[in-house]
Motif scaffolding. Structure first.
Motif, PDB file in Angstrom:
ATOM      1  N   LEU A   5      49.660 106.940  74.671  1.00  0.00           N
ATOM      2  CA  LEU A   5      49.028 107.126  73.369  1.00  0.00           C
ATOM      3  C   LEU A   5      49.163 108.578  72.941  1.00  0.00           C
ATOM      4  O   LEU A   5      48.884 109.491  73.715  1.00  0.00           O
ATOM      5  N   MET A  33      51.957 104.381  71.416  1.00  0.00           N
ATOM      6  CA  MET A  33      50.917 104.058  70.434  1.00  0.00           C
ATOM      7  C   MET A  33      50.408 105.361  69.828  1.00  0.00           C
ATOM      8  O   MET A  33      50.628 106.435  70.386  1.00  0.00           O
ATOM      9  N   VAL A  65      43.026 100.923  69.975  1.00  0.00           N
ATOM     10  CA  VAL A  65      44.024 101.083  71.035  1.00  0.00           C
ATOM     11  C   VAL A  65      43.425 100.756  72.398  1.00  0.00           C
ATOM     12  O   VAL A  65      43.938  99.907  73.146  1.00  0.00           O
ATOM     13  N   PRO A  71      46.110 102.693  77.347  1.00  0.00           N
ATOM     14  CA  PRO A  71      47.193 103.645  77.630  1.00  0.00           C
ATOM     15  C   PRO A  71      47.170 104.165  79.068  1.00  0.00           C
ATOM     16  O   PRO A  71      46.107 104.497  79.602  1.00  0.00           O
TER      17      PRO A  71
END
Length: 264
Positions: A5, A33, A65, A71
């Motif tokens: 991320l 992301m 997210v 992540p």
């Protein structure tokens, strides 16, 4: 596939920020992301305007997210205000984020100021202690350590001061007005130099974003810090060495040079 991320500002010219981060993460084999902290109107010659997102909206991006595709690493770049930094800090702590790489972006390659004065102290107080690694360049390391840096000895001193202050590893990046092409890692009370190849290329827009994202990509894949930095430096060297020449100012790197190499 491992995931990473990026939390940073958008660069409308595609050379730095979110755009550079996503390209870098993709080229380094992880799923990228993003959570956008600000929109910038910028190109290779400078930044003409910045519009921040609200802390509430940034928080919702991070919730989206972390509650769906967690992540394996997080890279943090441009965060221009104290309220956004606090939001990031709270969310990362709440979700037990791991492998956090913070690139303390204060000034763009073109010289544009990207961090509000009151945000520096918040960055230090609320975010740095959560990082595995900070990646300041020479001007940023000078601000954070409060010493003048003119040679390798000063880099060593500054890296230790910053690391001791915030309890994280520090990669002090050479260049930036001092004749040192190498980067210095201070980690676990030990110094490691990463030798750099000096490339005669004026197009360096987004180099810091690219390096920190490449490091985060390798951390996401389970590599240790030293290996992640070494691979990231090799990737950036290749991206500079590809000699992409776009724009009227300091142009972007070729983030997909390694993809082209594999296709030959």
């Amino acid at each position: 596939m491992k995931t990473a991320l990026t939390i940073a500002g958008s660069d409308s010219s595609g050379g730095a920020g979110i755009q550079a981060d996503i390209k870098t993460m993709t080229a380094n084999g992880v799923y990228a992301m993003s959570a956008v902290t600000a929109l910038t109107a910028q190109n290779t010659t400078g930044v003409t305007d910045i519009v921040e997102v609200t802390p509430e909206f940034l928080g919702k991006q991070l919730d989206s997210v972390f509650t769906d595709i967690y992540p394996d690493a997080v890279k943090i770049g441009m965060v221009s205000s104290a309220s956004l930094i606090k939001t990031i800090s709270e969310k990362l702590e709440f979700y037990y984020a791991k492998n956090i790489v913070v690139d303390p972006v204060m000034v763009s390659t073109s010289g544009s100021k990207l961090l509000q004065d009151n945000a520096v102290e918040t960055l230090k107080k609320d975010l740095f202690h959560q990082a595995l690694l900070l990646t300041p360049n020479i001007p940023e390391a000078s601000v954070l350590s409060e010493i003048s840096i003119v040679n390798e000895a000063d880099m060593m001193k500054a890296a230790k001061i910053i690391s001791d202050s915030y309890g994280c590893a520090v990669l002090c990046k050479g260049g930036h007005s001092i004749n040192v092409a190498n980067d210095l890692l201070y980690y676990n009370h030990d110094y490691s130099w990463f030798l750099g190849e000096r490339i005669d290329n004026k197009n360096t827009h987004g180099t810091g974003c690219t390096l920190s994202s490449a490091i985060a990509s390798s951390l996401a894949k389970g590599m240790n810090l030293e290996s992640s930095i070494q691979l990231a430096k090799e990737y950036v060297t290749g991206a500079l060495g590809a000699m992409l020449d776009l724009g009227k100012g300091s142009g972007p790197l070729n983030h997909v040079w390694n993809v082209y190499e594999k296709q030959k």
